[in-house]
Motif scaffolding. Structure first.
Motif, PDB file in Angstrom:
ATOM      1  N   LEU A  40       0.817  -1.134  -0.120  1.00  0.00           N
ATOM      2  CA  LEU A  40       0.025   0.135   0.176  1.00  0.00           C
ATOM      3  C   LEU A  40       0.766   1.250   0.069  1.00  0.00           C
ATOM      4  O   LEU A  40       0.763   2.278  -0.748  1.00  0.00           O
ATOM      5  N   GLN A  41       1.965   1.296   0.817  1.00  0.00           N
ATOM      6  CA  GLN A  41       2.621   2.543   0.907  1.00  0.00           C
ATOM      7  C   GLN A  41       3.388   2.508  -0.556  1.00  0.00           C
ATOM      8  O   GLN A  41       3.696   3.831  -1.009  1.00  0.00           O
ATOM      9  N   GLU A  42       3.923   1.497  -1.259  1.00  0.00           N
ATOM     10  CA  GLU A  42       4.397   1.691  -2.432  1.00  0.00           C
ATOM     11  C   GLU A  42       3.500   2.272  -3.377  1.00  0.00           C
ATOM     12  O   GLU A  42       3.916   3.124  -4.314  1.00  0.00           O
ATOM     13  N   ARG A  43       2.230   1.627  -3.633  1.00  0.00           N
ATOM     14  CA  ARG A  43       1.318   2.046  -4.366  1.00  0.00           C
ATOM     15  C   ARG A  43       1.048   3.653  -4.123  1.00  0.00           C
ATOM     16  O   ARG A  43       0.986   4.568  -5.088  1.00  0.00           O
ATOM     17  N   ARG A  44       1.093   4.192  -2.948  1.00  0.00           N
ATOM     18  CA  ARG A  44       0.534   5.683  -2.613  1.00  0.00           C
ATOM     19  C   ARG A  44       1.822   6.410  -2.882  1.00  0.00           C
ATOM     20  O   ARG A  44       1.649   7.427  -3.363  1.00  0.00           O
ATOM     21  N   ARG A  45       3.031   5.893  -2.753  1.00  0.00           N
ATOM     22  CA  ARG A  45       4.243   6.524  -3.329  1.00  0.00           C
ATOM     23  C   ARG A  45       4.251   6.947  -4.643  1.00  0.00           C
ATOM     24  O   ARG A  45       4.455   7.857  -5.199  1.00  0.00           O
ATOM     25  N   GLN A  46       4.038   5.838  -5.285  1.00  0.00           N
ATOM     26  CA  GLN A  46       4.053   5.965  -6.900  1.00  0.00           C
ATOM     27  C   GLN A  46       3.119   6.724  -7.445  1.00  0.00           C
ATOM     28  O   GLN A  46       3.188   7.634  -8.262  1.00  0.00           O
ATOM     29  N   ALA A  47       1.770   6.743  -6.838  1.00  0.00           N
ATOM     30  CA  ALA A  47       0.729   7.655  -7.070  1.00  0.00           C
ATOM     31  C   ALA A  47       0.963   9.197  -6.630  1.00  0.00           C
ATOM     32  O   ALA A  47       0.935   9.989  -7.548  1.00  0.00           O
ATOM     33  N   GLY A  48       1.943   9.310  -5.815  1.00  0.00           N
ATOM     34  CA  GLY A  48       2.367  10.598  -5.394  1.00  0.00           C
ATOM     35  C   GLY A  48       3.245  11.346  -6.433  1.00  0.00           C
ATOM     36  O   GLY A  48       3.271  12.392  -6.837  1.00  0.00           O
ATOM     37  N   VAL A  49       4.219  10.316  -7.021  1.00  0.00           N
ATOM     38  CA  VAL A  49       4.876  10.758  -8.186  1.00  0.00           C
ATOM     39  C   VAL A  49       4.350  11.056  -9.301  1.00  0.00           C
ATOM     40  O   VAL A  49       4.675  12.151  -9.969  1.00  0.00           O
ATOM     41  N   TYR A  50       3.191  10.206  -9.711  1.00  0.00           N
ATOM     42  CA  TYR A  50       2.516  10.823 -10.810  1.00  0.00           C
ATOM     43  C   TYR A  50       1.775  12.035 -10.670  1.00  0.00           C
ATOM     44  O   TYR A  50       1.654  12.969 -11.548  1.00  0.00           O
ATOM     45  N   ASP A  51       0.921  12.379  -9.272  1.00  0.00           N
ATOM     46  CA  ASP A  51       0.328  13.429  -8.885  1.00  0.00           C
ATOM     47  C   ASP A  51       1.089  14.646  -9.128  1.00  0.00           C
ATOM     48  O   ASP A  51       0.741  15.714  -9.793  1.00  0.00           O
ATOM     49  N   GLU A  52       2.628  14.526  -8.754  1.00  0.00           N
ATOM     50  CA  GLU A  52       3.503  15.629  -8.857  1.00  0.00           C
ATOM     51  C   GLU A  52       3.696  15.944 -10.228  1.00  0.00           C
ATOM     52  O   GLU A  52       3.592  17.030 -10.773  1.00  0.00           O
ATOM     53  N   ALA A  53       3.981  14.787 -11.198  1.00  0.00           N
ATOM     54  CA  ALA A  53       4.552  15.194 -12.513  1.00  0.00           C
ATOM     55  C   ALA A  53       2.913  15.583 -13.230  1.00  0.00           C
ATOM     56  O   ALA A  53       3.283  16.332 -14.121  1.00  0.00           O
ATOM     57  N   LEU A  54       1.816  15.284 -13.050  1.00  0.00           N
ATOM     58  CA  LEU A  54       0.730  15.794 -13.904  1.00  0.00           C
ATOM     59  C   LEU A  54       0.262  17.357 -13.351  1.00  0.00           C
ATOM     60  O   LEU A  54      -0.053  17.911 -14.115  1.00  0.00           O
ATOM     61  N   LYS A  55       0.971  17.749 -12.467  1.00  0.00           N
ATOM     62  CA  LYS A  55       0.885  19.414 -12.159  1.00  0.00           C
ATOM     63  C   LYS A  55       1.255  20.005 -13.206  1.00  0.00           C
ATOM     64  O   LYS A  55       0.916  21.190 -13.509  1.00  0.00           O
ATOM     65  N   SER A  56       2.363  19.524 -13.775  1.00  0.00           N
ATOM     66  CA  SER A  56       2.940  20.591 -14.952  1.00  0.00           C
ATOM     67  C   SER A  56       2.192  19.926 -16.353  1.00  0.00           C
ATOM     68  O   SER A  56       3.107  20.326 -17.482  1.00  0.00           O
ATOM     69  N   ILE A  57       1.183  19.215 -16.387  1.00  0.00           N
ATOM     70  CA  ILE A  57       0.625  18.702 -17.613  1.00  0.00           C
ATOM     71  C   ILE A  57      -0.735  19.060 -17.573  1.00  0.00           C
ATOM     72  O   ILE A  57      -1.673  18.528 -16.986  1.00  0.00           O
ATOM     73  N   PRO A  58      -1.009  20.318 -18.428  1.00  0.00           N
ATOM     74  CA  PRO A  58      -2.404  20.739 -18.166  1.00  0.00           C
ATOM     75  C   PRO A  58      -3.372  20.041 -18.839  1.00  0.00           C
ATOM     76  O   PRO A  58      -4.584  20.021 -18.684  1.00  0.00           O
ATOM     77  N   ASP A  59      -2.959  19.148 -19.779  1.00  0.00           N
ATOM     78  CA  ASP A  59      -3.839  18.269 -20.717  1.00  0.00           C
ATOM     79  C   ASP A  59      -4.562  16.834 -19.707  1.00  0.00           C
ATOM     80  O   ASP A  59      -5.526  16.566 -20.169  1.00  0.00           O
ATOM     81  N   LEU A  60      -3.750  16.939 -18.388  1.00  0.00           N
ATOM     82  CA  LEU A  60      -4.351  15.730 -17.699  1.00  0.00           C
ATOM     83  C   LEU A  60      -4.729  16.081 -16.224  1.00  0.00           C
ATOM     84  O   LEU A  60      -4.136  16.967 -15.555  1.00  0.00           O
ATOM     85  N   CYS A  61      -5.524  15.533 -15.628  1.00  0.00           N
ATOM     86  CA  CYS A  61      -5.985  15.466 -14.236  1.00  0.00           C
ATOM     87  C   CYS A  61      -5.645  14.334 -13.586  1.00  0.00           C
ATOM     88  O   CYS A  61      -5.965  13.310 -13.804  1.00  0.00           O
ATOM     89  N   ALA A  62      -5.147  14.682 -12.349  1.00  0.00           N
ATOM     90  CA  ALA A  62      -4.836  13.534 -11.238  1.00  0.00           C
ATOM     91  C   ALA A  62      -6.010  13.217 -10.525  1.00  0.00           C
ATOM     92  O   ALA A  62      -6.931  14.119 -10.446  1.00  0.00           O
ATOM     93  N   PRO A  63      -6.039  11.665 -10.057  1.00  0.00           N
ATOM     94  CA  PRO A  63      -7.311  11.497  -9.282  1.00  0.00           C
ATOM     95  C   PRO A  63      -7.231  12.525  -7.942  1.00  0.00           C
ATOM     96  O   PRO A  63      -6.216  12.825  -7.554  1.00  0.00           O
ATOM     97  N   VAL A  64      -8.588  12.764  -7.701  1.00  0.00           N
ATOM     98  CA  VAL A  64      -8.751  13.387  -6.357  1.00  0.00           C
ATOM     99  C   VAL A  64      -9.230  12.768  -5.162  1.00  0.00           C
ATOM    100  O   VAL A  64     -10.236  11.857  -5.375  1.00  0.00           O
ATOM    101  N   VAL A  65      -8.539  12.737  -4.049  1.00  0.00           N
ATOM    102  CA  VAL A  65      -8.749  11.999  -3.008  1.00  0.00           C
ATOM    103  C   VAL A  65      -9.380  12.865  -1.751  1.00  0.00           C
ATOM    104  O   VAL A  65      -8.860  13.689  -1.343  1.00  0.00           O
ATOM    105  N   PRO A  66     -10.743  12.921  -1.663  1.00  0.00           N
ATOM    106  CA  PRO A  66     -11.400  13.640  -0.490  1.00  0.00           C
ATOM    107  C   PRO A  66     -10.423  13.542   0.819  1.00  0.00           C
ATOM    108  O   PRO A  66     -10.102  12.367   1.123  1.00  0.00           O
ATOM    109  N   ALA A  67     -10.605  14.618   1.589  1.00  0.00           N
ATOM    110  CA  ALA A  67      -9.661  14.671   2.727  1.00  0.00           C
ATOM    111  C   ALA A  67     -10.063  13.390   3.865  1.00  0.00           C
ATOM    112  O   ALA A  67      -9.298  13.153   4.563  1.00  0.00           O
ATOM    113  N   HIS A  68     -11.468  13.154   3.785  1.00  0.00           N
ATOM    114  CA  HIS A  68     -11.763  11.992   4.856  1.00  0.00           C
ATOM    115  C   HIS A  68     -11.707  10.677   4.374  1.00  0.00           C
ATOM    116  O   HIS A  68     -11.984   9.609   4.869  1.00  0.00           O
ATOM    117  N   MET A  69     -10.796  10.432   3.177  1.00  0.00           N
ATOM    118  CA  MET A  69     -10.552   9.126   2.816  1.00  0.00           C
ATOM    119  C   MET A  69      -9.112   8.952   2.391  1.00  0.00           C
ATOM    120  O   MET A  69      -8.226   9.769   2.224  1.00  0.00           O
TER     121      MET A  69
END
Ligand code: PLP
Length: 378
Positions: A255-284
């Motif tokens: 789980l830790q590894e999947r979340r880490r990899q998701a974090g890497v994508y989240d960060e990369a997608l910030k500079s790619i205006p064509d794409l949106c990263a998944p949104v995780v509500p604060a209580h989940m």
């Protein structure tokens, strides 16, 4: 080719499976019990009943709640066909409900509008590992006397308001298919609170027999059984459970590894205006069984062009979830003819590779490939 999902096994799995083979007991037995105990402890569930798939676990959940002929069950269309097949298998009528555009999970307000006098239950899915909006679904269920069933096939380890899915109080199912959080080849599990549901599910799992095969074996001789109601053979084997027992020791790191990899994508997608990263509500918290990306509203790139170019470049990505109300004819006049949010999400989303074992180099290549292919598709 960088695959987009892959199970993670080492010699530890091989050794325990070998031990099971050599023991002479390969069908449902002690390893299954051990695996059930480990998952129950991990999520905080009272009872865990291992099955040969999540589909079977869903059928058991519906059966212990006595859902069947004449009952309507609300469910998403943006899901795996197994969710629907289980409802059809118990002869109930699935009624498709649209999803929330941000979380991709069943929209409780749309569910409310879909209620009828025959609605008995809601089967909600924690899609690709993100919890559904359980407080609202639970309130709706309370108000109208409905049953809740949670299809958490993709969401082992995800949390809702700090509690792991499977411990929220209603029957919850997991999958151990190789594309899920942990893999037993094929396999599933039903998590329940009630002792009565657990006993009944265990009987139904094993032909409806009142006495389990383990008990019969341990009695060492003449124990007959009766069959209070017709059941199935939904049993997991000890060979599969041996994989599961070893895999559970890696669950926190998976789980830790999947979340880490998701974090890497989240960060990369910030500079790619064509794409949106998944949104995780604060209580989940998200288990990231899949990393689902969406074409942004400003993008003029065709998603299918992007997917084709990525595959040519050696990145195995996949288009998102195909809506089932397009593909499945489920003859009910109450079936909605269109689900606009589901249809749009289906057109605009796709999956990027995410799995324990995806190397940092490969993940960097995925991001480079995304940028290059977006450029080529403009
Ligand atoms: C994978 C999946 C299933 C089916 O799981 P099996 O173990 O293959 O039966 C059911 N529901 C959802 C949401 C899934 O993703």
């Amino acid at each position: 080719m960088i695959p987009f999902a892959k199970p993670f096994y080492t010699s530890a799995e091989e050794e325990l499976v070998t031990k099971v083979i050599r023991s002479g007991w390969v069908s449902q037995g002690e390893r299954v019990e051990q695996f059930e105990g480990r998952i129950a402890d991990f999520v905080g569930a009272r009872h865990a009943i291992a099955t040969n798939s999540c589909t079977s676990a869903l059928i058991l959940a519906l059966r212990v709640l006595d859902i069947g002929v004449g009952d309507e069950v609300l469910c998403p269309s943006f899901t795996c066909i197994a969710t629907i097949n289980a409802i059809v298998a118990v002869k109930a009528q699935p009624i498709f409900v649209d999803i929330d555009p941000v979380t991709y999970n069943i929209d409780p307000e749309v569910a409310r509008r879909a209620l009828s006098a025959r609605t008995r239950a809601i089967v909600a899915v924690d899609q690709v590992g993100l919890p559904a909006e359980w407080d609202s679904l639970n309130a709706l269920a309370d108000q109208y006397g409905l049953e809740l069933i949670e299809d958490a096939a993709c969401a082992l380890g995800a949390e809702y308001r700090g509690r792991k899915l499977g411990s929220l109080g209603w029957p919850t199912t997991l999958s151990f298919h190789p594309r899920k959080i942990l893999s037993t080849g094929e396999g599933g599990m039903l998590l329940v609170e009630s002792d009565e549901f657990a006993d009944r599910a265990r009987r139904l799992r094993s032909h409806g027999a009142a006495v389990s095969d383990v008990v019969r074996h341990r009695s060492g001789g003449f124990v007959s059984t009766d069959y209070p109601e017709p059941g199935y053979n939904f049993r997991m084997t000890d060979l599969q459970a041996a994989l599961g027992v070893v895999q559970t020791t890696r669950l926190p790191s998976f789980l830790q590894e999947r979340r880490r990899q998701a974090g890497v994508y989240d960060e990369a997608l910030k500079s790619i205006p064509d794409l949106c990263a998944p949104v995780v509500p604060a209580h989940m918290s998200h288990a990231y069984q899949s990393y689902m990306v969406r074409m942004s509203a400003v993008s003029r790139v065709d998603r299918d062009c992007l997917i084709r170019k990525l595959v040519v470049r050696g990145v195995a990505c996949r288009s998102g979830i195909a809506p089932l109300h397009w593909n499945v004819s489920l003859g009910s006049s109450r079936q909605p003819s269109s689900l606009p949010v589901t249809e749009e999400a289906s057109r605009q989303t796709f999956f990027l590779p995410i799995y324990p074992g995806l190397s940092a180099d490969d993940q960097s290549e995925v991001v480079r490939a995304l940028k290059a292919c977006l450029h080529d598709c403009h």
